[in-house]
Design a protein around this motif. Structure first.
Motif, mmCIF file in Angstrom:
data_model
loop_
_atom_site.group_PDB
_atom_site.id
_atom_site.type_symbol
_atom_site.label_atom_id
_atom_site.label_comp_id
_atom_site.label_asym_id
_atom_site.label_seq_id
_atom_site.Cartn_x
_atom_site.Cartn_y
_atom_site.Cartn_z
ATOM 1 N N ARG A 21 -0.772 3.817 -6.780
ATOM 2 C CA ARG A 21 -0.694 5.299 -6.882
ATOM 3 C C ARG A 21 -2.201 6.016 -7.531
ATOM 4 O O ARG A 21 -2.615 6.807 -7.191
ATOM 5 C CB ARG A 21 0.430 5.581 -7.960
ATOM 6 N N GLY A 33 -1.877 -3.960 2.147
ATOM 7 C CA GLY A 33 -2.903 -5.207 2.057
ATOM 8 C C GLY A 33 -2.056 -6.426 2.566
ATOM 9 O O GLY A 33 -1.187 -6.419 3.340
ATOM 10 N N GLU A 84 10.491 3.689 -1.497
ATOM 11 C CA GLU A 84 10.679 2.673 -2.261
ATOM 12 C C GLU A 84 10.207 1.390 -1.265
ATOM 13 O O GLU A 84 9.825 1.616 0.013
ATOM 14 C CB GLU A 84 12.283 2.477 -2.363
ATOM 15 N N TRP A 85 9.810 0.129 -1.730
ATOM 16 C CA TRP A 85 8.911 -0.727 -1.240
ATOM 17 C C TRP A 85 9.239 -1.203 0.009
ATOM 18 O O TRP A 85 8.525 -1.159 1.068
ATOM 19 C CB TRP A 85 8.514 -1.921 -2.163
ATOM 20 N N GLY A 86 10.450 -1.527 0.385
ATOM 21 C CA GLY A 86 10.984 -2.030 1.622
ATOM 22 C C GLY A 86 10.983 -1.010 2.752
ATOM 23 O O GLY A 86 10.409 -1.182 4.045
ATOM 24 N N GLU A 87 11.354 0.169 2.474
ATOM 25 C CA GLU A 87 11.133 1.451 3.335
ATOM 26 C C GLU A 87 9.982 1.585 3.441
ATOM 27 O O GLU A 87 9.622 2.093 4.650
ATOM 28 C CB GLU A 87 11.801 2.515 2.220
ATOM 29 N N GLN A 97 4.852 0.464 9.224
ATOM 30 C CA GLN A 97 4.881 -0.557 10.427
ATOM 31 C C GLN A 97 5.541 0.376 11.647
ATOM 32 O O GLN A 97 5.131 0.146 12.698
ATOM 33 C CB GLN A 97 5.693 -1.870 10.146
ATOM 34 N N ARG A 121 0.953 -4.707 -6.037
ATOM 35 C CA ARG A 121 0.826 -6.020 -5.236
ATOM 36 C C ARG A 121 -0.290 -6.770 -5.520
ATOM 37 O O ARG A 121 -1.149 -6.392 -6.397
ATOM 38 C CB ARG A 121 0.820 -5.508 -3.670
ATOM 39 N N ARG A 128 7.151 -0.186 3.554
ATOM 40 C CA ARG A 128 6.591 -1.111 4.473
ATOM 41 C C ARG A 128 6.915 -0.725 5.946
ATOM 42 O O ARG A 128 6.379 -1.106 7.070
ATOM 43 C CB ARG A 128 6.838 -2.699 4.122
ATOM 44 N N LYS A 129 8.404 -0.682 6.133
ATOM 45 C CA LYS A 129 8.965 -0.529 7.534
ATOM 46 C C LYS A 129 8.263 0.759 8.246
ATOM 47 O O LYS A 129 8.143 0.851 9.285
ATOM 48 C CB LYS A 129 10.431 -0.319 7.298
ATOM 49 N N ASN A 166 -2.630 -0.968 -8.623
ATOM 50 C CA ASN A 166 -1.891 0.321 -8.616
ATOM 51 C C ASN A 166 -2.368 1.487 -7.600
ATOM 52 O O ASN A 166 -3.349 2.144 -7.738
ATOM 53 C CB ASN A 166 -2.371 0.803 -10.145
#
Lengths: 297, 342, 542
Positions: free
Chosen positions: C396, C438, C419-422, C428, C389, C424-425, C394
């Motif tokens: 990790r 971030g 996985e990214w979308g997952e 949240q 991002r 963030r969800k 990095n």
């Protein structure tokens, strides 16, 4: 490579000594066996042999070169990675991971493959058709694409990568088992057992299977190398073992961005993969030559 | 004979259905939602999320989605990418020539070196050539090509600076994609130096992708030649006093080529696996890299369509090889074909 | 790199014919060599319709082709005239009247379409209604997902968009909205030709509008080969005057170390997103200038304050002292970031410079943990994003370093990733114990960080406050600061809020990343965009 192409192969039982004398004549195979023995030793005694913990970071020594280069030191014989971990120690611990991947993948696919292959060969008809079609489909999709898709579903990780690789290599074992069993079934000794009244289970496992062992052993030893290689490829694409695990493919993936700056973080993990894979291939070739009377002169 | 062809071709249908079903289900099961993936740190509100799911048809029951999917596939519609909104089939068509070009070059490289190497090894059996060639080819067969590619970049691009690091051609050349094969297009264009540029970009990826097939072909040629050289008619030919060169080229090679050609045909799937890795390392704009990206971006339609197209293609090539093999070698007609190996 | 003749002879003839149209352009093309700028972009654009794009990569590619009603002045966030020469705003802030520029030409290089008229009010109306009105024939063409239009709240905000005459447009809002002009300077608001759209609709190929774009921008699109190259040529009749460079090429190069190799060799002139590892070498290279600007961002590790043991402030403070921040910034950011103390970057007004960061002190951290009832540590998860991002190169690797530090406190941290979308969800939703995330600011206001990321409203499940931290005093201060308009007063309130944040320690604040742009010496007047975009109009080559 072409074991499967010879379904009608006869494998008369070898006395062990005869096998060994023909196996040991093959220098490559012996070298392979020796390398595997060393790798196994390293894997088992990783804690004792590794100079550092594979996870220990040293914030004073980022990307130190190997000892023979300027700036390197014997404290880190093969240098350190981007966050100051000893590469040699990580490689040593990685041997453990790679060997377990190779052996467990082969073990699982051997068991499943034999079971499915026997069922297909004995039942024929619809069940056979269904099993073999499924295997064909698996073989039709490029192996890495299929493995990637499976890992994408299960989520990245060592276990899931192993599972994916198992699925991908399974058809080979099913096909070999089925082909050799079908080759054996019309033979007199099978007919004899049948007429004596042996049950199907007994026929499968006690009568027929031992006579199909040779090609399976060869495929299994070659299969270990395929499994190590495929798991490393998944690791390289970021979908295999996850950092900070010292799996060799994962180490390579992590090292990619330093390719222009620190050759050692890229070179050594790949070399380790190559050596391990080569050793198992040498062993497999040797086994095939020793077990396959056709090629023996 | 017709029956043989018919049975082989009729197997295509269940395999095709199997592939579509598998590809379809695999991708439905993937955790992670493509709509969520597209959103940044801010996320997406539920109402809009639902609206977008409906727009992409993700809200219907899986079985209905599959039915609709098959219906569209049969009409040649593989859907649109969720990311670029381009039809999957046209993206595939625009990237596929790059993969084919790379694959063909790799095959030419592998055959061009592997065949003679295998022949030499067989004819000079147990000589230093034989051991050397077999040792090297076993190493090639064992090579983790993703590492091999990095090593070659380190050596030829970074240290020696003689090959470009990535891409298909230097950007200053403006080539209209007439055929999609840059080697051809650059020859058709009037740009000076473009062909050389395309060729130099192709060199390393070709070697990397060709390494494993090269090893397989060398090994296969050797063992096929050995088998043929041991046959009676070769001994007869030798006994008749024909020159060794004549015996090898006219009699032995012709017969040994049959299994070798088959192996080359069956390497298509292997080549594609290699292409995924090679294209990733060299940023080669082909379908392998495209699919990896699709997996990372959860681009369902692209992954579905791409895997389906590639699966169908590999399957078709395998069947053609199978048929040819059956035609050349009648003995095989009643037995099942062998697998593809690694 | 020598300037290169990039065109085939046919193209050149066409180009010359166009150039003859204006004396200025004629004078420019008279020089012998065409000036070519190569930009090593990081990926393929999604497509050439900005209104449905969301990534900087895509905006970089399509903003060269289009113009907007108003623009951001290059290198700043100031709004300046674009296709609208001037505008009036009604005293109640509801009615905007735009007076359009006359004689603006559309790109005329397409074989299948030649514009017959100049840009006018119809194009503005069409471009807005295409994103706004479902009954517009183009609403669903290519995609109906007009992300930015919706995210900026336009469907609710717009009341009417009217054409008063060919060169005057009146937009009426439902409520006053101070950043309205800035909203229309964003890439998604690029103006599309109604005439072209109508022609393509008639031809039955409406999606061509988005694949073969026709704009009024400084460059026209010559060729796009997915994953390889995007080629542009300067548009001689551009309303702002022809660009100083003649050819603009995006050489698509996803690998950062490869971009750097190409920049060194002179195969490209500007590259985005360098590998932090390569920065020292870049600074040493005499042919390269590294432009840098602190970004409007922050990267952090949030403790889930609603879960044990992080509901105890002492545990959070202990961990803040137990993690070696400097080592992380050194090893992972490699100089492309500055260690962070506060939740807002130092470039934002009201940054509280008096706050001293927690010291790295393992013993004190151990004592604090023991006091909190965890003398032998505990086990926790440690979430790391799977993707790079802007504020975190990095995650990790950072997690690995934190893991090693925490082990010294007896805290066993297990790294978790989705996985990214997952990711963030789930974060949240508050499923984690500790998670990295971030933020990149939109408009440079402290409220855009403090309320969005740490407010009580956002601490509810699904909200972007992933520390799930709701502190009454902090909330009162930041809400008050939103209501008052006096900046001095606001500054004071925000400074106080940062003190509370520091004491309560809902985050381990990692770093603010710095935007780096290696540019070759022959490039003249390239300006960094505060929004991280790449604009090539106005750039020249030596």
């Amino acid at each position: 490579m072409s074991v499967e192409a010879r379904p009608a192969m006869r494998a008369p039982p070898h006395p062990l000594r005869e096998f060994w004398s023909s196996f040991s004549a093959n220098h490559g195979a012996v070298a392979g066996l020796a390398t595997i023995a060393i790798l196994l030793f390293v894997a088992v005694f990783a804690e004792v042999l590794a100079p550092h913990s594979p996870y220990l970071t040293d914030s004073t020594a980022f990307l130190k070169p190997p000892f023979w280069q300027e700036g390197g030191s014997l404290a880190y014989p093969l240098g350190t990675d981007a966050i100051g971990r000893d590469i040699l120690s990580r490689l040593i611990h990685g041997a453990r991971l790679s060997l377990s991947i190779g052996i467990s993948v082969v073990a699982i696919s051997l068991v499943l493959g034999i079971a499915l292959g026997l069922v297909a060969a004995f039942s024929r008809g619809v069940v056979d058709f269904a099993i073999m079609r499924l295997m064909d489909i698996i073989l039709t999709l490029p192996s890495l694409l299929l493995a990637l898709s499976i890992v994408a579903i299960l989520g990245p990780g060592l276990m899931n990568a192993m599972l994916a690789v198992t699925v991908v290599v399974l058809p080979h074992y099913v096909r070999i088992t089925r082909a050799t069993v079908i080759g054996e079934l019309p033979k007199d000794y099978v007919t004899a057992s049948r007429t004596v009244g042996a049950r199907t289970m007994r026929l499968m496992f006690v009568v027929v299977l031992p006579n199909c062992a040779a090609p399976l052993i060869v495929q299994a030893s070659l299969g270990v190398s395929t499994a190590i290689l495929d798991a490393a490829a998944l690791g390289f694409l970021g979908l295999g073992a996850q950092p900070p695990s010292p799996e060799w493919g994962t180490m390579l993936a992590d090292a990619r961005e330093f390719v222009l700056r620190a050759w050692w973080v890229v070179t050594f993990p790949g070399l380790a993969i190559l050596i391990a894979v080569l050793a198992f291939n040498l062993l497999g070739d040797g086994l095939r030559d020793a077990l396959d009377p056709k090629l023996k002169r | 004979m017709l029956r043989f062809i018919f049975t082989r071709v009729s197997l295509l249908i269940p395999t095709f259905i199997g592939i579509t079903l598998m590809v379809f289900l695999l991708i439905r099961l993937i955790p992670g939602d493509p709509i969520e993936t597209l959103a940044g740190e801010r996320g997406i509100d539920p109402a809009r999320h639902a609206q977008l799911r409906a727009a992409y048809g993700f809200d219907k029951p899986v079985i209905v989605q599959y039915g609709l999917y098959i219906g569209r596939v049969l009409q040649g519609d593989l859907g649109k990418s969720v990311i670029t909104h381009e039809p999957v089939i046209s993206e595939f068509a625009s990237l596929f020539p790059a993969t084919i070009e790379l694959g063909l070059c790799a095959v030419i490289f592998a055959v061009g070196l592997g065949l003679p190497a295998g022949i030499v090894a067989a004819v000079r059996r147990n000589s230093i050539f034989d051991h050397g060639i077999m040792g090297v080819s076993l190493a090639g067969y064992s090579m983790p090509i993703f590492w091999w590619g990095l090593l070659l970049i380190l050596l030829f691009s970074v240290q020696l600076g003689i090959t470009p690091v990535s891409g298909r051609i230097a950007v200053q050349y403006f080539i209209e994609p007439t055929t999609g094969f840059l080697l051809v297009d650059t020859l058709l264009s009037d740009e000076k130096g473009a062909f050389a540029s395309a060729l130099s970009h192709l060199a390393l990826p070709t070697i990397v992708l060709g390494t494993v097939p090269l090893a397989v072909i060398a090994r296969m040629t050797r063992s096929a030649m050995l088998e043929v050289l041991g046959e009676d008619y070769i001994r007869t030919a030798r006994a008749k006093g024909l020159s060794p060169l004549r015996v090898i080229s006219l009699h032995a090679l012709r017969n040994a080529l049959i299994p070798v050609v088959t192996v080359i045909g069956l390497q298509v799937g292997v080549l594609f696996t290699g292409a995924i890795l090679t294209e990733t390392i060299f940023s080669w704009p082909g379908v392998g890299k495209w699919l990896i990206e699709a997996i990372n971006r959860r681009d369902y339609p692209v992954l579905q369509g791409g895997a389906l197209l590639i699966g169908t293609l590999v399957m078709t090539v395998n069947i053609i090889v199978d048929l040819l093999y059956g035609l050349i070698n009648p003995r095989i007609r009643h037995a099942r074909p062998g697998g593809g190996g690694r | 790199m020598a300037a290169v003749q990039t065109t085939g002879s046919q193209m050149k003839i066409r180009f010359d014919r166009l150039a003859a149209a204006t004396a200025l352009a004629l004078a420019l093309t008279a020089s012998v060599n065409a000036k070519t700028l190569v930009y090593c972009s990081e990926g393929s654009p999604e497509n050439f319709y900005p209104a449905i794009n969301t990534t900087g990569t895509s905006f970089d590619a399509n903003s060269q082709v289009y113009s907007r009603l108003v623009d951001f002045e290059r290198g700043t966030t100031n709004v300046v005239p674009g296709l609208a020469e001037r505008w009036e705003i009604s005293p109640d802030g509801l009615v905007y009247t735009f007076h359009l520029r006359k004689g603006v030409k559309w790109h005329n290089h397409r074989a299948n379409y030649k514009p017959t008229r100049d840009f006018n009010a119809d194009d503005i109306i069409f471009s807005i209604e295409r994103q706004w009105k479902p009954e517009n024939p183009y609403f669903k063409v290519t995609s109906e997902n007009h992300s930015y239009f919706i995210d900026m709240g336009m469907p609710k905000l717009l009341k009417t968009v009217e054409k008063l005459d060919d060169y005057t447009v009146r937009i009426t809002l439902n409520a006053p909205e101070a950043p309205f002009l800035s909203d229309f300077a964003m890439e998604y608001a690029g103006i599309i030709s109604k005439e072209y759209a109508d022609a393509m609709l008639k031809a039955g190929t409406p999606e061509r509008v988005d694949q073969d774009p026709v704009g009024t921008g400084p460059f026209y699109l010559l060729q796009y080969v997915k994953d390889s190259v995007v080629r542009y040529k300067a548009f001689p009749q551009y309303w702002g005057g022809k660009a100083k460079i003649d050819d603009l090429i995006f050489s698509i190069t996803p690998d950062a170390s490869v971009r750097w190799a190409k920049l060194q060799k002179g195969e490209c002139h500007v590259m985005p997103y360098p590998n932090p590892a390569d920065l020292p070498a870049m600074r040493k290279d005499p042919n390269v200038t590294v432009l840098e600007q602190p970004g409007l961002n922050v990267g952090y590790l949030a403790y889930n304050t609603q879960k044990k043991p992080f509901d105890d402030k002492r545990v959070r403070q202990a961990l803040n002292m137990g993690i070696n921040k400097k080592a992380i910034v050194d090893a992972v950011f490699l100089g492309s970031g500055v260690p962070a103390t506060n939740p807002i970057p130092p470039t934002i007004w009201s940054y509280n410079g008096d706050i001293k960061d927690y010291p790295y002190d393992v013993d004190a951290a151990k004592k604090m943990l023991a006091a909190a009832g965890y003398p032998n540590g505990f086990e926790t998860d440690l979430w790391a994003m799977p993707v790079q991002r802007p504020y975190n190169p990095n995650a990790r690797r950072i997690a690995e370093l934190m893991q090693a530090d925490l082990a010294k406190l007896g805290v066993k941290a297990n790294i978790v990733s989705y996985e990214w979308g997952e990711y963030r969800k789930r974060a949240q939703q508050g499923e984690h114990q500790t998670a990295q995330l971030g933020w990149t600011g939109d408009n440079g206001d402290p409220d855009n960080f403090l309320q969005v990321l740490l407010g009580c409203e956002a601490s509810k499940p699904g909200g972007s406050n992933i520390a799930k931290w709701c502190n009454k005093d902090f909330e009162a201060l930041t809400l008050e600061a939103k209501r008052v308009s006096d900046q001095a007063k606001r500054t004071e309130l925000y400074k106080k809020a940062q003190v509370i944040f520091h004491e309560e320690a809902p985050w381990f604040v990692v770093a603010h990343s710095v935007q780096y742009k290696p540019v070759r010496k022959e490039v003249v007047d390239f300006k960094l965009s505060p929004f991280g975009r790449h604009t090539f109009y106005g750039v020249d080559m030596k």
